[in-house]
Design a protein around this motif. Structure first.
Motif, PDB file in Angstrom:
ATOM      1  N   ILE A 297       0.794  -1.264   0.123  1.00  0.00           N
ATOM      2  CA  ILE A 297      -0.086  -0.058   0.052  1.00  0.00           C
ATOM      3  C   ILE A 297       1.131   1.179   0.040  1.00  0.00           C
ATOM      4  O   ILE A 297       1.583   1.468   0.994  1.00  0.00           O
ATOM      5  N   VAL A 298       0.850   1.800  -0.852  1.00  0.00           N
ATOM      6  CA  VAL A 298       1.820   3.237  -1.169  1.00  0.00           C
ATOM      7  C   VAL A 298       0.884   4.364  -0.670  1.00  0.00           C
ATOM      8  O   VAL A 298      -0.248   4.618  -1.115  1.00  0.00           O
ATOM      9  N   THR A 299       1.657   5.176   0.149  1.00  0.00           N
ATOM     10  CA  THR A 299       0.689   6.417   0.668  1.00  0.00           C
ATOM     11  C   THR A 299       1.140   7.512   0.010  1.00  0.00           C
ATOM     12  O   THR A 299       2.539   7.635  -0.413  1.00  0.00           O
ATOM     13  N   ALA A 300       0.274   8.558  -0.532  1.00  0.00           N
ATOM     14  CA  ALA A 300       0.658   9.590  -1.258  1.00  0.00           C
ATOM     15  C   ALA A 300      -0.168  11.047  -0.479  1.00  0.00           C
ATOM     16  O   ALA A 300      -1.154  10.667   0.194  1.00  0.00           O
ATOM     17  N   ASN A 301       0.201  12.030  -0.814  1.00  0.00           N
ATOM     18  CA  ASN A 301      -0.344  13.243  -0.276  1.00  0.00           C
ATOM     19  C   ASN A 301      -0.094  14.621  -1.136  1.00  0.00           C
ATOM     20  O   ASN A 301       0.953  14.265  -1.961  1.00  0.00           O
ATOM     21  N   ARG A 302      -0.892  15.556  -1.023  1.00  0.00           N
ATOM     22  CA  ARG A 302      -0.505  16.794  -1.796  1.00  0.00           C
ATOM     23  C   ARG A 302       0.885  17.237  -1.631  1.00  0.00           C
ATOM     24  O   ARG A 302       1.656  17.592  -0.443  1.00  0.00           O
ATOM     25  N   LYS A 303       1.610  17.633  -2.697  1.00  0.00           N
ATOM     26  CA  LYS A 303       2.789  18.038  -2.766  1.00  0.00           C
ATOM     27  C   LYS A 303       2.877  19.578  -2.125  1.00  0.00           C
ATOM     28  O   LYS A 303       1.973  19.985  -2.265  1.00  0.00           O
ATOM     29  N   GLY A 304       3.686  19.641  -1.332  1.00  0.00           N
ATOM     30  CA  GLY A 304       3.938  20.937  -0.717  1.00  0.00           C
ATOM     31  C   GLY A 304       3.098  20.964   0.635  1.00  0.00           C
ATOM     32  O   GLY A 304       2.797  22.285   1.173  1.00  0.00           O
ATOM     33  N   TYR A 305       2.091  20.180   0.999  1.00  0.00           N
ATOM     34  CA  TYR A 305       1.228  20.271   2.016  1.00  0.00           C
ATOM     35  C   TYR A 305       1.942  20.091   3.400  1.00  0.00           C
ATOM     36  O   TYR A 305       2.579  18.951   3.453  1.00  0.00           O
ATOM     37  N   GLY A 306       1.989  20.881   4.286  1.00  0.00           N
ATOM     38  CA  GLY A 306       2.627  20.690   5.443  1.00  0.00           C
ATOM     39  C   GLY A 306       2.481  19.574   6.480  1.00  0.00           C
ATOM     40  O   GLY A 306       3.270  19.065   7.088  1.00  0.00           O
ATOM     41  N   ASN A 307       1.121  19.117   6.298  1.00  0.00           N
ATOM     42  CA  ASN A 307       1.129  17.954   7.220  1.00  0.00           C
ATOM     43  C   ASN A 307       0.935  16.351   6.170  1.00  0.00           C
ATOM     44  O   ASN A 307       0.476  15.552   6.710  1.00  0.00           O
ATOM     45  N   ALA A 308       1.757  16.581   4.965  1.00  0.00           N
ATOM     46  CA  ALA A 308       1.657  15.468   4.128  1.00  0.00           C
ATOM     47  C   ALA A 308       1.907  14.215   4.836  1.00  0.00           C
ATOM     48  O   ALA A 308       1.522  13.164   4.847  1.00  0.00           O
ATOM     49  N   ILE A 309       3.477  14.278   5.419  1.00  0.00           N
ATOM     50  CA  ILE A 309       3.986  12.980   6.045  1.00  0.00           C
ATOM     51  C   ILE A 309       2.970  12.682   7.105  1.00  0.00           C
ATOM     52  O   ILE A 309       2.989  11.585   7.817  1.00  0.00           O
ATOM     53  N   ALA A 310       2.802  13.742   8.231  1.00  0.00           N
ATOM     54  CA  ALA A 310       2.100  13.412   9.321  1.00  0.00           C
ATOM     55  C   ALA A 310       0.650  12.777   9.129  1.00  0.00           C
ATOM     56  O   ALA A 310       0.530  11.711   9.651  1.00  0.00           O
ATOM     57  N   ASP A 311      -0.084  13.103   8.114  1.00  0.00           N
ATOM     58  CA  ASP A 311      -1.333  12.559   7.955  1.00  0.00           C
ATOM     59  C   ASP A 311      -1.271  11.251   7.442  1.00  0.00           C
ATOM     60  O   ASP A 311      -1.958  10.209   8.027  1.00  0.00           O
ATOM     61  N   SER A 312      -0.217  11.122   6.827  1.00  0.00           N
ATOM     62  CA  SER A 312       0.039   9.702   5.986  1.00  0.00           C
ATOM     63  C   SER A 312       0.609   8.684   7.086  1.00  0.00           C
ATOM     64  O   SER A 312       0.501   7.335   7.340  1.00  0.00           O
ATOM     65  N   ALA A 313       1.486   9.098   8.264  1.00  0.00           N
ATOM     66  CA  ALA A 313       1.853   8.414   9.236  1.00  0.00           C
ATOM     67  C   ALA A 313       0.549   7.958  10.198  1.00  0.00           C
ATOM     68  O   ALA A 313       0.646   6.826  10.512  1.00  0.00           O
TER      69      ALA A 313
ATOM     70  N   ASN B 269       0.532  16.060  -8.692  1.00  0.00           N
ATOM     71  CA  ASN B 269       0.410  17.007  -7.497  1.00  0.00           C
ATOM     72  C   ASN B 269       0.653  16.251  -6.214  1.00  0.00           C
ATOM     73  O   ASN B 269       0.384  17.010  -5.228  1.00  0.00           O
ATOM     74  N   GLU B 270       0.752  14.865  -6.247  1.00  0.00           N
ATOM     75  CA  GLU B 270       0.847  14.201  -5.117  1.00  0.00           C
ATOM     76  C   GLU B 270       2.352  13.953  -4.846  1.00  0.00           C
ATOM     77  O   GLU B 270       3.239  13.514  -6.036  1.00  0.00           O
ATOM     78  N   THR B 271       2.827  13.777  -3.622  1.00  0.00           N
ATOM     79  CA  THR B 271       4.173  13.512  -3.300  1.00  0.00           C
ATOM     80  C   THR B 271       4.121  12.029  -2.566  1.00  0.00           C
ATOM     81  O   THR B 271       2.960  11.762  -1.773  1.00  0.00           O
ATOM     82  N   VAL B 272       4.726  11.041  -2.681  1.00  0.00           N
ATOM     83  CA  VAL B 272       4.771   9.562  -2.154  1.00  0.00           C
ATOM     84  C   VAL B 272       5.385   9.964  -0.504  1.00  0.00           C
ATOM     85  O   VAL B 272       6.448  10.431  -0.437  1.00  0.00           O
ATOM     86  N   THR B 273       4.435   9.591   0.391  1.00  0.00           N
ATOM     87  CA  THR B 273       5.017   9.844   1.752  1.00  0.00           C
ATOM     88  C   THR B 273       5.306   8.697   2.463  1.00  0.00           C
ATOM     89  O   THR B 273       5.860   8.758   3.476  1.00  0.00           O
ATOM     90  N   GLY B 274       5.097   7.454   1.893  1.00  0.00           N
ATOM     91  CA  GLY B 274       5.566   6.390   2.721  1.00  0.00           C
ATOM     92  C   GLY B 274       4.938   4.959   2.177  1.00  0.00           C
ATOM     93  O   GLY B 274       4.322   5.049   1.019  1.00  0.00           O
ATOM     94  N   GLY B 275       4.708   3.856   2.750  1.00  0.00           N
ATOM     95  CA  GLY B 275       4.188   2.485   2.413  1.00  0.00           C
ATOM     96  C   GLY B 275       4.355   1.419   3.294  1.00  0.00           C
ATOM     97  O   GLY B 275       4.826   1.724   4.349  1.00  0.00           O
ATOM     98  N   LEU B 276       3.410   0.470   3.012  1.00  0.00           N
ATOM     99  CA  LEU B 276       3.345  -0.550   3.938  1.00  0.00           C
ATOM    100  C   LEU B 276       2.954  -1.957   3.255  1.00  0.00           C
ATOM    101  O   LEU B 276       2.248  -1.905   2.168  1.00  0.00           O
ATOM    102  N   ILE B 277       3.615  -2.827   3.490  1.00  0.00           N
ATOM    103  CA  ILE B 277       3.690  -4.272   3.159  1.00  0.00           C
ATOM    104  C   ILE B 277       2.594  -5.033   4.124  1.00  0.00           C
ATOM    105  O   ILE B 277       2.686  -4.546   5.355  1.00  0.00           O
ATOM    106  N   LEU B 278       1.732  -5.937   3.438  1.00  0.00           N
ATOM    107  CA  LEU B 278       0.745  -6.587   4.170  1.00  0.00           C
ATOM    108  C   LEU B 278       1.000  -7.947   3.585  1.00  0.00           C
ATOM    109  O   LEU B 278       0.870  -8.270   2.535  1.00  0.00           O
ATOM    110  N   GLY B 279       0.736  -8.836   4.624  1.00  0.00           N
ATOM    111  CA  GLY B 279       0.385 -10.336   4.189  1.00  0.00           C
ATOM    112  C   GLY B 279       0.438 -11.065   5.696  1.00  0.00           C
ATOM    113  O   GLY B 279       0.286 -10.872   6.814  1.00  0.00           O
ATOM    114  N   CYS B 280       0.155 -12.651   5.218  1.00  0.00           N
ATOM    115  CA  CYS B 280      -0.062 -13.543   6.151  1.00  0.00           C
ATOM    116  C   CYS B 280       1.398 -13.977   6.577  1.00  0.00           C
ATOM    117  O   CYS B 280       2.208 -13.859   6.050  1.00  0.00           O
TER     118      CYS B 280
END
Ligand SMILES: Cc1cc2nc3c(=O)[nH]c(=O)nc-3n(C[C@H](O)[C@H](O)[C@H](O)COP(=O)(O)O)c2cc1C
Length: 195
Positions: free
Chosen positions: A103-119, A163-174
Motif C-alpha cells: 500500500i503506497v501512501t501519497a499526499n499533496r505536494k507542498g502540504y505541511g501535514n503530508a507526512i504526518a497525516d500519512s503516518a 500533484n502528489e508526493t509519495v509519503t510512505g508505504g506498507l506491506i501486508l500479508g499472512c
C-alpha cells in the motif's frame, strides 16, 4: 479479537510473509482503518494505492532496484538509505520483501501535514493488521525515490497524481510461520513529565 492496547503493544514489523494474498475482506478492513485516521484540518487527502497484482509488484521492485543501483550517495546519507543502495548495487534487491500486498501512501505536494497525516494512516493500518492477525511493515523506499523519473513514471501509471508526493508505504500479508509479536523493548522515545 485483541483490544486496542494489546494490538498496539504486540505489533512488530513483519518482513517474512506468505506469497499468497490474505483474504480480500481483511485487506479491506485494514484499508478502512487507514481511512479512519485523523488528518490535519480533517483534510483527508492521504491517497492509498493498493497493489495486489504480483506482476506489477515485480515490475516495481525491478525499477526500484535499478534506481538505487544507479544512485551515488555520500557518507552523510542515513543508514537505511545506504543499506538500500548497497543491496541494490549487489543486485536482486527486493524492497518489499516479496510481500503480496503493498500500500503506497501519497499526499499533496507542498502540504505541511503530508507526512504526518500519512503516518497516522499507516500506523492505524499497522495496528489494525496486527489485530486481524496479519503482518505488516512500513516500507519507505518509494518515498525516498519520489523524485526518481522511472519510479514516478511507473507510479503515475498506477494512479499517483502529478500533484502528489509519495509519503510512505506498507506491506501486508499472512505470517510465514509464527507471528512476530511484542519482543522489542523500547529504551528510547524519552518522556519529559512536568507535574
Ligand atoms: C518511518 C519509518 C520508516 C520505515 N522504513 C522501513 C523500510 O523501508 N523497510 C523496513 O524493512 N522497515 C522499515 N521500517 C520499520 C522499522 O525498521 C521498525 O519499525 C523498527 O525497527 C522497530 O521495529 P518494530 O516495528 O518491530 O517495533 C520503518 C519504520 C518507520 C516508522
Amino acid at each position: 479479537m485483541m483490544d486496542a492496547m494489546e494490538a498496539i503493544f504486540t505489533r512488530r514489523s513483519t518482513r517474512r510473509m506468505k506469497p499468497d494474498l490474505p483474504p480480500r475482506e481483511l485487506i479491506e478492513r485494514v484499508i478502512e482503518a487507514g481511512r479512519a485516521a485523523p488528518s490535519g484540518s480533517n483534510s483527508q487527502t492521504t491517497h492509498m494505492i493498493v497493489i495486489t497484482n504480483g506482476k506489477v509488484l515485480d515490475e516495481l521492485a525491478a525499477i526500484v532496484q535499478e534506481a538505487f543501483a544507479a544512485m551515488e550517495i555520500g557518507p552523510e546519507a542515513y543508514v537505511s538509505l545506504r543499506n538500500s543502495v548497497s543491496a541494490a548495487k549487489k543486485g536482486g534487491y527486493v524492497f518489499h520483501y516479496g510481500a503480496p500486498v503493498l500500500i503506497v501512501t501519497a499526499n499533496r505536494k507542498g502540504y505541511g501535514n503530508a507526512i504526518a497525516d500519512s503516518a497516522c494512516t499507516l500506523e492505524n493500518m499497522m495496528i489494525a493488521a496486527n489485530a486481524l492477525g496479519l503482518g505488516s511493515c512500513w516500507i519507505n523506499q518509494l518515498h525516498w525515490l519520489d523524485e526518481d523519473a522511472s519510479v514516478r513514471g511507473y507510479l503515475e501509471k498506477l494512479g499517483l497524481k502529478a500533484n502528489e508526493t509519495v509519503t510512505g508505504g506498507l506491506i501486508l500479508g499472512c505470517y510465514d510461520g509464527q507471528p512476530v509479536r511484542g519482543k522489542l523493548k523500547r529504551t528510547g522515545n524519552p518522556v519529559t513529565w512536568i507535574e
